[in-house]
Design an enzyme around this catalytic site. Structure first.
Site, mmCIF file in Angstrom:
data_model
loop_
_atom_site.group_PDB
_atom_site.id
_atom_site.type_symbol
_atom_site.label_atom_id
_atom_site.label_comp_id
_atom_site.label_asym_id
_atom_site.label_seq_id
_atom_site.Cartn_x
_atom_site.Cartn_y
_atom_site.Cartn_z
ATOM 1 N N HIS A 64 19.172 -9.402 13.312
ATOM 2 C CA HIS A 64 17.933 -10.103 13.213
ATOM 3 C C HIS A 64 17.594 -10.838 14.659
ATOM 4 C CE1 HIS A 64 20.703 -13.325 12.517
ATOM 5 N NE2 HIS A 64 20.178 -14.098 12.894
ATOM 6 N N HIS A 66 17.190 -13.840 15.870
ATOM 7 C CA HIS A 66 17.371 -15.428 16.368
ATOM 8 C C HIS A 66 18.673 -14.970 17.396
ATOM 9 C CE1 HIS A 66 16.711 -17.312 12.181
ATOM 10 N NE2 HIS A 66 15.858 -17.530 13.055
ATOM 11 N N ASP A 68 21.097 -16.309 18.631
ATOM 12 C CA ASP A 68 22.690 -16.280 18.963
ATOM 13 C C ASP A 68 23.204 -14.799 18.580
ATOM 14 O OD1 ASP A 68 21.438 -17.145 16.408
ATOM 15 O OD2 ASP A 68 23.616 -17.464 15.673
ATOM 16 N N HIS A 69 22.208 -14.006 17.951
ATOM 17 C CA HIS A 69 22.332 -12.773 17.818
ATOM 18 C C HIS A 69 21.833 -11.590 18.739
ATOM 19 C CE1 HIS A 69 24.084 -13.228 13.593
ATOM 20 N NE2 HIS A 69 23.382 -14.631 13.886
ATOM 21 N N HIS A 141 17.280 -14.495 4.821
ATOM 22 C CA HIS A 141 17.087 -15.262 6.079
ATOM 23 C C HIS A 141 15.593 -15.552 6.589
ATOM 24 C CE1 HIS A 141 19.547 -17.042 9.190
ATOM 25 N NE2 HIS A 141 18.983 -16.529 10.196
ATOM 26 N N ASP A 212 23.204 -12.626 9.240
ATOM 27 C CA ASP A 212 22.913 -14.004 8.768
ATOM 28 C C ASP A 212 22.465 -13.979 7.366
ATOM 29 O OD1 ASP A 212 24.123 -14.826 11.007
ATOM 30 O OD2 ASP A 212 22.282 -16.070 11.470
ATOM 31 N N HIS A 270 31.127 -16.236 11.970
ATOM 32 C CA HIS A 270 30.097 -17.236 11.957
ATOM 33 C C HIS A 270 30.306 -18.454 11.457
ATOM 34 C CE1 HIS A 270 25.572 -18.152 11.694
ATOM 35 N NE2 HIS A 270 25.361 -17.041 12.642
#
Length: 305
Positions: A64, A66, A68-69, A141, A212, A270
């Site tokens: 996805h 976001h 942090d990914h 998510h 996530d 995570h």
């Protein structure tokens, strides 16, 4: 196959954990490959501490969008090009991944000197290279998010060489054809069907890598019967409601899913930055109380599948 965890922290990096990135070394004897699942900020730095280099990467799967990914992706793509790497690279990810990559490259005046393909995916099978297939499953998510199920195709069973020799089949190229299940014709006119001399197929390995997610309907199908399941355990049991409100899972939920899906091993990752080493061991104990075959991923931990 083996998994190498490059980043295991949720949301932000800590002194001991970078944000999410996982390498999958396919280790196939005739078709090598190195796949990356998610690419948080600093992933290319983490890669420098392994035996691998960006030139070995041929596929990247983003769960996805976001940060942090994802925020490590532009730098990795550019460094790969600046190193003179010309091998093609394919990126798979949800809607918006193409715009993100193209915008980052354009406004920074960057480019790639290698063929770069970007595939925006939906739920369903997204890849079959003849040796394995990858299927994307929608997760729960705030942003569109996917988990990936990687399944090796079954391998042919062992060839009964002794029986073939007894039948007058000389070792050599004919054995290779028979190993592939083909029918050959001998000089005396006899036909030999390879399938008659093969043991039962060897089941391929299966792996589920979750992005996530909070609890969701697709999770069981994604994980059902896999050898290894990689799943977030962002917060402990006492903070389960908070985890779910943000599209995340608790230790209890990850372990319960592993048990219900009948997986071989659960690897949790995570983890929230609120947990130090002692806190992370507490997360591991919570999972093992429900699903004993649980391991905690740390940065640079390697697991065989």
């Amino acid at each position: 196959m083996e998994l190498i965890f490059l980043g295991t922290s949720a949301g932000v990096p800590t002194r001991t954990r970078n944000v999410t990135a996982i390498l999958l070394n396919l280790q196939h004897p005739t078709q090598s490959g190195l796949w990356l699942f998610d690419c948080g900020e600093g992933t290319q730095h983490q890669l420098l501490h392994t035996a691998f280099n960006p030139g070995k990467l041929d596929k990247i799967f983003i769960s996805h969008l976001h940060g942090d990914h994802l925020f490590g992706l532009p730098g990795l793509l550019c460094s790969r090009s600046m190193s003179g790497i010309i091998q093609p690279l394919t990126i798979y990810g949800p809607q918006g991944i193409r715009e993100f990559v193209e915008t980052a490259l354009r406004i920074s005046g960057s480019w790639t000197d290698y063929p770069l393909e970007i595939v925006e995916i939906g739920a369903g099978e997204i890849l079959d290279d003849g040796l394995r297939k990858v299927t994307a499953y929608p997760l729960e998510h705030p942003l569109e998010c996917y988990g990936y199920r990687i399944e090796e195709h079954d391998k042919p069973g062992a060839l009964n060489a002794q029986a073939l020799k007894a039948a007058g089949v000389p070792p050599g190229p004919l054995f290779q054809e028979l190993k592939a299940g083909k029918t050959i014709t001998l000089e005396d006119g006899r036909q030999i069907n390879g399938a008659d001399y093969l043991a039962a197929p060897v089941p391929g390995k299966a792996l589920a890598i979750f992005g996530d997610t909070g609890p969701c309907d697709a999770a069981l199908d994604l994980a059902k019967g896999v050898d290894v399941m990689v799943h977030e355990a962002t917060l402990d049991i006492t903070m389960e409601a908070k985890a779910n409100s943000r599209g995340h899972s608790s230790t209890r939920q990850a372990a319960t899913l592993a048990r219900e899906a009948g997986v071989g091993k659960l690897i949790i990752t995570h983890v929230s930055s609120r947990y130090d080493d002692k806190g992370c061991q507490h997360l591991l104990r919570e999972c093992r109380s429900i699903f004993p075959a649980t391991e905690l991923a740390n940065d640079f931990t390697v697991f065989n599948v």
